[in-house]
Design a protein around this motif. Structure first.
Motif, PDB file in Angstrom:
ATOM      1  N   ILE A 108       0.872  -1.176   0.000  1.00  0.00           N
ATOM      2  CA  ILE A 108       0.000   0.000   0.000  1.00  0.00           C
ATOM      3  C   ILE A 108       0.905   1.220   0.000  1.00  0.00           C
ATOM      4  N   GLU A 109       0.935   1.926  -1.115  1.00  0.00           N
ATOM      5  CA  GLU A 109       1.845   3.057  -1.268  1.00  0.00           C
ATOM      6  C   GLU A 109       1.136   4.404  -1.231  1.00  0.00           C
ATOM      7  N   GLU A 110      -0.165   4.403  -1.496  1.00  0.00           N
ATOM      8  CA  GLU A 110      -0.911   5.659  -1.557  1.00  0.00           C
ATOM      9  C   GLU A 110      -1.400   6.035  -0.156  1.00  0.00           C
ATOM     10  N   VAL A 111      -0.485   6.567   0.663  1.00  0.00           N
ATOM     11  CA  VAL A 111      -0.794   6.973   2.029  1.00  0.00           C
ATOM     12  C   VAL A 111      -0.542   8.475   2.150  1.00  0.00           C
ATOM     13  N   TYR A 112      -1.521   9.197   2.686  1.00  0.00           N
ATOM     14  CA  TYR A 112      -1.451  10.656   2.711  1.00  0.00           C
ATOM     15  C   TYR A 112      -1.710  11.184   4.120  1.00  0.00           C
ATOM     16  N   SER A 113      -1.384  12.459   4.283  1.00  0.00           N
ATOM     17  CA  SER A 113      -1.541  13.100   5.591  1.00  0.00           C
ATOM     18  C   SER A 113      -2.945  13.635   5.807  1.00  0.00           C
ATOM     19  N   ASP A 114      -3.715  13.821   4.731  1.00  0.00           N
ATOM     20  CA  ASP A 114      -5.073  14.346   4.862  1.00  0.00           C
ATOM     21  C   ASP A 114      -5.964  13.722   3.807  1.00  0.00           C
ATOM     22  N   SER A 115      -7.252  14.021   3.905  1.00  0.00           N
ATOM     23  CA  SER A 115      -8.231  13.411   3.007  1.00  0.00           C
ATOM     24  C   SER A 115      -8.289  14.073   1.641  1.00  0.00           C
ATOM     25  N   PHE A 116      -7.533  15.159   1.453  1.00  0.00           N
ATOM     26  CA  PHE A 116      -7.510  15.834   0.157  1.00  0.00           C
ATOM     27  C   PHE A 116      -6.290  15.421  -0.668  1.00  0.00           C
ATOM     28  N   PHE A 117      -5.502  14.487  -0.128  1.00  0.00           N
ATOM     29  CA  PHE A 117      -4.356  13.896  -0.826  1.00  0.00           C
ATOM     30  C   PHE A 117      -3.355  14.962  -1.277  1.00  0.00           C
ATOM     31  N   THR A 118      -3.078  15.913  -0.386  1.00  0.00           N
ATOM     32  CA  THR A 118      -2.153  16.998  -0.734  1.00  0.00           C
ATOM     33  C   THR A 118      -0.697  16.563  -0.630  1.00  0.00           C
TER      34      THR A 118
END
Length: 284
Positions: A108-118
């Protein structure tokens, strides 16, 4: 009668501990339990059902909402348990443990800090949100965010009306485990009951991992269900906490303050508006 009760109790105990393990009925040794046959391996080597292509011109209406899945509700227990993995088979893990394992293995590589994928976050940044090492009086104490510390999940999804098929549909976009601040764990002087988004996972990128991870099916232990199946079927109870709006996507708690009942009523109002949208698309 007592003997029969003991047999039933033992059978239920064993079935719970060896949940849906492969080759159970054909095993002649304990070591053979859980080993899949060649035919079973071929049949299990499938992939999640792909989403159909949806052209932007076919989306007549849409709304993005954020919802909180509370693990205190019984219907959401399959995502929370098991919390103790020492005395249970390796194929049973909670949703949080499954995501963490997939991230550590690089699946799983698509990990972000917020829900807007900034901004994407690395493994070290994730560890800083889950692990805290304190040095007190020459002794090092390690505090970890584990499954029992996660009290729910925040999910982001889009409701849209597909005019080509003439129906209202839902697509899950992202999810985030909600837990306490690891910096305050074990600190008695700080009373912080707030829940924080530990990280956000772009859901389509995690479908393969969640499809291979099965949950306990209380109605039929030999027919397990995948996390991907449950989430796409919306087999959970959730409360809307935010929607797309003109005010910068503000949360319900930002304009309905200090009254949980009114916040719940506002969430139900948004849900009914979405449900009624499909009926409003038709003329009779």
């Amino acid at each position: 009668m007592f003997k029969n009760c003991l047999i039933v109790f033992f059978a239920l105990t064993v079935s719970g501990s060896i949940h849906a393990q492969a080759n159970l009925l054909n095993s002649k040794k304990v070591a053979q339990i859980g080993k899949k046959t060649k035919q079973r391996s071929i049949s299990d080597n499938d992939t999640p059902i792909p989403y159909g292509y949806v052209d932007d011109r076919d989306v007549l209406w849409s709304k993005v909402v954020w919802e909180f899945v509370d693990f205190n509700q019984k219907i959401n227990f399959p995502y929370y348990f098991p919390t103790d993995t020492t005395n249970i088979s390796s194929d049973r893990r909670s949703l949080f443990d499954t995501l963490i394992k997939g991230i550590k293995q690089g699946k799983i590589e698509e990990v972000y800090s917020d829900s807007f994928f900034t901004s994407k976050i690395t493994q070290s940044e994730i560890d800083s949100r889950l692990i805290n090492i304190r040095d007190e009086n020459g002794y090092k104490d390690t505090f970890n965010i584990q499954t029992e510390d996660v009290e729910g999940f925040m999910i982001k999804g889009i409701w849209y009306f597909d005019k080509r098929q003439g129906e209202l549909k839902y697509r899950l976009l992202a999810l985030a485990p909600m837990g306490k601040d690891v910096q305050t764990l074990g600190v008695s002087e700080i009373d912080d009951e707030n829940l924080y988004e530990l990280f956000w996972v772009f859901y389509p990128s995690a479908r393969n991992i969640l499809h291979k991870s099965k949950i306990f099916n209380p109605k039929n232990t030999m027919q397990s269900i995948s996390f991907d199946h449950l989430l796409n079927a919306r087999r959970f109870s959730a409360t809307i906490v935010r929607e797309e709006n003109i005010y910068g996507n503000r949360a319900i708690s930002d304009y309905v303050r200090g009254n949980s009942l009114f916040q719940l009523l506002e969430a139900n109002k948004i849900k009914e508006e979405i449900r009624n949208k499909e009926m409003d698309m038709w003329n009779y």
